[in-house]
Design an enzyme around this catalytic site. Structure first.
Site, PDB file in Angstrom:
ATOM      1  CE1 TYR A  27      -1.040   1.178  -3.546  1.00 47.04           C
ATOM      2  CE2 TYR A  27      -3.338   0.522  -3.761  1.00 47.04           C
ATOM      3  CZ  TYR A  27      -2.000   0.193  -3.737  1.00 47.04           C
ATOM      4  OH  TYR A  27      -1.632  -1.112  -3.908  1.00 47.04           O
ATOM      5  CE  LYS A  72      14.394   2.898  -1.465  1.00 48.24           C
ATOM      6  NZ  LYS A  72      15.712   2.204  -1.588  1.00 48.24           N
ATOM      7  CG  ASP A  98      16.070  -1.285  -0.479  1.00 49.97           C
ATOM      8  OD1 ASP A  98      15.853  -0.850   0.673  1.00 49.97           O
ATOM      9  OD2 ASP A  98      17.059  -0.930  -1.156  1.00 49.97           O
ATOM     10  CG  ASP A 152      -0.203  -3.822  -2.782  1.00 47.94           C
ATOM     11  OD1 ASP A 152      -1.053  -4.664  -2.422  1.00 47.94           O
ATOM     12  OD2 ASP A 152       0.115  -3.640  -3.966  1.00 47.94           O
ATOM     13  CG  ASP A 168       0.747  -9.810  -2.309  1.00 50.03           C
ATOM     14  OD1 ASP A 168      -0.179  -9.592  -1.501  1.00 50.03           O
ATOM     15  OD2 ASP A 168       0.565  -9.948  -3.539  1.00 50.03           O
TER      16      ASP A 168
HETATM   17  C1  IPM Z   1      -4.624  -5.503  -1.828  1.00 51.81           C
HETATM   18  C2  IPM Z   1      -4.876  -5.462  -3.308  1.00 51.81           C
HETATM   19  C3  IPM Z   1      -5.455  -4.095  -3.635  1.00 51.81           C
HETATM   20  C4  IPM Z   1      -4.397  -3.064  -3.339  1.00 51.81           C
HETATM   21  C5  IPM Z   1      -6.004  -3.960  -5.058  1.00 51.81           C
HETATM   22  C6  IPM Z   1      -7.039  -5.003  -5.370  1.00 51.81           C
HETATM   23  C7  IPM Z   1      -6.540  -2.573  -5.306  1.00 51.81           C
HETATM   24  O1  IPM Z   1      -3.698  -5.756  -3.996  1.00 51.81           O
HETATM   25  O2  IPM Z   1      -5.579  -5.324  -1.066  1.00 51.81           O
HETATM   26  O3  IPM Z   1      -3.467  -5.715  -1.446  1.00 51.81           O
HETATM   27  O4  IPM Z   1      -3.480  -2.835  -4.138  1.00 51.81           O
HETATM   28  O5  IPM Z   1      -4.474  -2.478  -2.262  1.00 51.81           O
HETATM   29 MG    MG Z   2      -2.089  -6.335  -2.796  1.00 50.93          MG
END
Ligand code: IPM
Ligand code: MG
Length: 370
Positions: A143, A194, A227, A251, A255
């Site tokens: 990032y 990885k 993975d 990230d 999710d």
């Molecule tokens: C998160 C989001 C952020 C990230 C975005 C909004 C920059 O997806 O907090 O997971 O990628 O970190």
């Molecule tokens: Mg995110």
């Protein structure tokens, strides 16, 4: 009398302001019932700040965040700002806060509440009682790594570049957070990278292994390629206690883990900095669901993730364990009453709006505090 704690509220875009409004109602309740009073102020971030100030976050808001005891963040972003460059997109607001405040440890719990077990797309037997904590490194990695950019090569083609980079100290400090958390939980850490293809991953594995052996021999440490971890999270998520990983893998995997629970609309997160000499540690709390532009303005968003984020804030930043537990209990009780926003709607339940859900939580709080 000690000064009230300083709380900065940054609602942001999309459903951010709608769900934040329900949380403001809880702060008013805490104040009215003499349970807690905070010195609160609000600020603009994301698209809202771009419209008013021309930038996703102003230095004034960053300075106020640095001076706050905790930041409660909503969500940023929306299609109307998608065409802006990386140097002025709404998402830069949260990235700037993480970076400028040194918030390197992003804690993302994924827990399944019994009342919501059927909301998961996975079978109930796979997710019952699920309780994972993902610790995502959040100020380094690809990032922020340099070099980055899009450049034009001699043959006229373009080339996009990002760099994954981690130093020993960056890896150690986030791993420490994971090991410390594991000690308060089931005592297990799974470190994810990885190392089979990336040098930064190999260093990650070496540093975490050495730290574990030296300072945390009581914590069971395992390693997994990212993975495989994605696959295992869907196959058998309960094998995990604490997962520690870098920014990008964190990230994605957070999710994924959150969806095992059935609703992104339910999950909070905390992002912590290093404690200073006085033990004070900057921290930001936000729901993980994002700005959800498709449902923004309709009054149907689920305010519970923002509410759980407030509970996390009270617990981690203000040491208000009882108040945090009371808010969490209020959220669970409205779910047990069968109230559901659209995102977690199930047959036989009662569909409610954002406001109705918020009002039900406050009513439950009134009962619990009586
Ligand atoms: C998160 C989001 C952020 C990230 C975005 C909004 C920059 O997806 O907090 O997971 O990628 O970190
Ligand atoms: Mg995110």
């Amino acid at each position: 009398m000690p000064a009230n704690k300083k709380l900065l509220i940054l609602p942001g875009d999309g459903i951010g302001p709608e769900v934040m409004q329900e949380v403001t109602g809880i702060l008013e309740f805490l104040d009215r019932r003499n349970i807690a009073t905070f010195d609160t102020s609000e600020g603009l971030v994301g698209g809202a700040s771009i419209e008013a100030e021309g930038v996703p976050i102003t230095p004034e808001v960053v300075a106020r965040a640095k001076g706050s005891d905790a930041v409660l963040f909503g969500a940023v972003g929306g299609p109307q700002w998608d065409k802006l460059g990386f140097d002025c997109r709404p998402e830069l607001a949260i990235l700037t806060l993480r970076r400028e405040l040194g918030l390197f440890a992003n804690l993302r719990p994924a827990t399944v509440l019994d009342a919501l077990i059927d909301a998961s797309t996975l079978k109930p037997d796979i997710v019952r009682g699920l309780d994972i904590m993902i610790v995502r490194e959040s100020t380094g990695g690809i990032y922020f790594g340099e070099p980055r950019g899009i450049e034009t090569m001699a043959d006229g083609q373009q080339r996009g570049i990002n760099t994954e980079v981690y130093t020993t100290s960056e890896i150690e400090r986030v791993a420490r957070v994971a090991f410390d958390l594991a000690r308060q939980r089931q005592g297990r850490v799974c470190s994810v990278e990885k190392a089979n293809v990336m040098e930064s991953g190999l260093l990650w594995r070496q540093v975490v292994t050495a730290l574990g052996a030296r300072d945390y021999p009581d914590v069971a440490l395992s390693h997994m390629y990212a993975d495989n971890c994605a696959m295992q999270l869907v196959r058998n998520p309960r094998q995990f206690d604490v997962i520690v990983t870098g920014n990008l893998f964190g990230d994605i995997l957070s999710d994924l883990a959150s969806m095992c629970t059935g609703s992104l609309g339910m999950l909070p997160s905390a992002t912590l900095g290093a404690p200073d000499e006085s033990g004070r540690r900057l921290a930001l709390y936000e729901p993980i669901h994002g700005s959800a532009p498709d449902i923004a303005g309709k009054g149907i968003a689920n305010p519970l993730a923002q509410t759980f984020s407030l509970a996390m804030l009270l617990r981690y930043s203000f040491d208000m364990t009882e108040e945090a537990a009371m808010i969490e209990a209020a959220c669970r009780s409205v779910l047990e009453q069968g109230l559901r926003t659209g995102d977690i709607m199930q047959p036989g339940m009662t569909r409610v709006t954002t406001n109705e859900m918020g009002a039900a939580v406050r009513a439950a709080l009134e009962r619990l505090a009586a």
